[in-house]
Design a protein around this motif. Structure first.
Motif, PDB file in Angstrom:
ATOM      1  N   ALA A   1      28.794  37.141  27.944  1.00 29.36           N
ATOM      2  CA  ALA A   1      29.851  37.387  27.327  1.00 29.36           C
ATOM      3  C   ALA A   1      30.113  36.117  26.592  1.00 29.36           C
ATOM      4  N   ILE A   2      30.162  35.042  27.355  1.00 28.18           N
ATOM      5  CA  ILE A   2      30.429  33.535  26.504  1.00 28.18           C
ATOM      6  C   ILE A   2      29.705  33.275  25.607  1.00 28.18           C
TER       7      ILE A   2
ATOM      8  N   ASN B   1      30.009  35.306  22.460  1.00 26.55           N
ATOM      9  CA  ASN B   1      31.456  34.984  21.638  1.00 26.55           C
ATOM     10  C   ASN B   1      31.088  33.602  20.730  1.00 26.55           C
TER      11      ASN B   1
ATOM     12  N   ASN C   1      23.314  37.788  34.246  1.00 22.73           N
ATOM     13  CA  ASN C   1      24.569  36.998  34.695  1.00 22.73           C
ATOM     14  C   ASN C   1      25.590  37.534  33.460  1.00 22.73           C
ATOM     15  N   GLU C   2      26.539  38.649  33.699  1.00 23.92           N
ATOM     16  CA  GLU C   2      27.285  39.253  32.642  1.00 23.92           C
ATOM     17  C   GLU C   2      28.231  38.287  32.170  1.00 23.92           C
ATOM     18  N   ARG C   3      28.887  37.407  32.903  1.00 24.60           N
ATOM     19  CA  ARG C   3      29.939  36.496  32.069  1.00 24.60           C
ATOM     20  C   ARG C   3      29.322  35.573  31.373  1.00 24.60           C
ATOM     21  N   LEU C   4      28.015  34.989  31.596  1.00 20.02           N
ATOM     22  CA  LEU C   4      27.087  34.147  30.993  1.00 20.02           C
ATOM     23  C   LEU C   4      26.937  34.720  29.578  1.00 20.02           C
TER      24      LEU C   4
END
Length: 226
Positions: A156-157, A160, A151-154
């Protein structure tokens, strides 16, 4: 005399990325201290470069939570309060739990083998009390764990949020007894992932985050008393 050394240019990396890494590392190590004002001209002179890549790097560091840009007042190295840490861990706990649960569902055999190998490396470095290598391998361990969540969005978050507390990683790891606790917590996570037990994997990740938060707050309190 400046705090930073001139940059050694790397033809394989954009200058702005090199500058960003240099400043980020200086903040993590405490060379640039919380509350310290960052002047573009001064930083550019110390690093031996123009102001443009410095400005670009500072904007990225602001997004990562390392610096604060205040209108008409300038740019400062961000301080992190106890309240900030609790908020970050509150979010990270939920996301780490999700990522570890997804890893238990989606990890491939070769990825599991690599994860187990990294765990063995950490154990070896703990025996040598090599904090630098432990931190380095811990970053790889969690990086792979996030990757296999698919899960690329996960990813990234979480990345950060991790960056916002990266400067405290060594402080936390150095707290008495924390290294062995971390290894045991990681082992529980890997065992649950290997068994494909999503619920156990999520619980193990939440427990790891709870203990990490507790230790960091204790370590910060100890440091402030010294």
């Amino acid at each position: 005399m400046g705090k930073l050394k001139p940059i050694t240019f790397d033809n394989y990396q954009p200058l702005r990325e090199t500058v960003c890494e240099t400043l980020r590392d200086a903040i993590r190590k405490g060379i640039l201290e919380p509350g310290e004002r960052l002047m573009e001209v001064q930083l550019a002179d110390e690093l031996g470069i123009s102001r443009t890549p410095v400005r670009e790097a500072i904007r990225k560091l602001e997004q990562e939570g390392y610096v604060i840009m205040m209108p008409r007042r300038g740019t400062y190295v961000a301080d992190v309060s106890v309240s900030d840490i609790k908020e970050i861990f509150e979010i990270r706990s939920a996301l780490e739990s999700l990522a570890t649960g997804l890893a238990a569902r989606r990890i491939e055999a070769d990825e599991l083998e690599t994860l187990q190998s990294l765990l063995k490396e950490i154990e070896g470095y703990i025996q040598k009390n090599d904090i630098e290598k432990i931190v380095e391998t811990d970053i790889k361990f969690h990086g792979l764990l996030y990757q296999v969540s698919r899960n690329e969005r996960l990813v990234a978050i979480i990345s950060n949020l991790k960056e916002q507390l990266a400067r405290f990683r060594t402080l936390s790891m150095s707290y008495p007894g924390r290294l062995q606790e971390t290894f045991e917590e990681h082992s529980e996570m890997v065992e649950a992932i290997a068994n494909g037990d999503v619920s156990a994997a999520r619980d193990a990740a939440e427990h790891h985050m709870e203990r990490a938060e507790e230790t960091l707050l204790k370590a910060m309190g100890k440091k402030n008393r010294e």
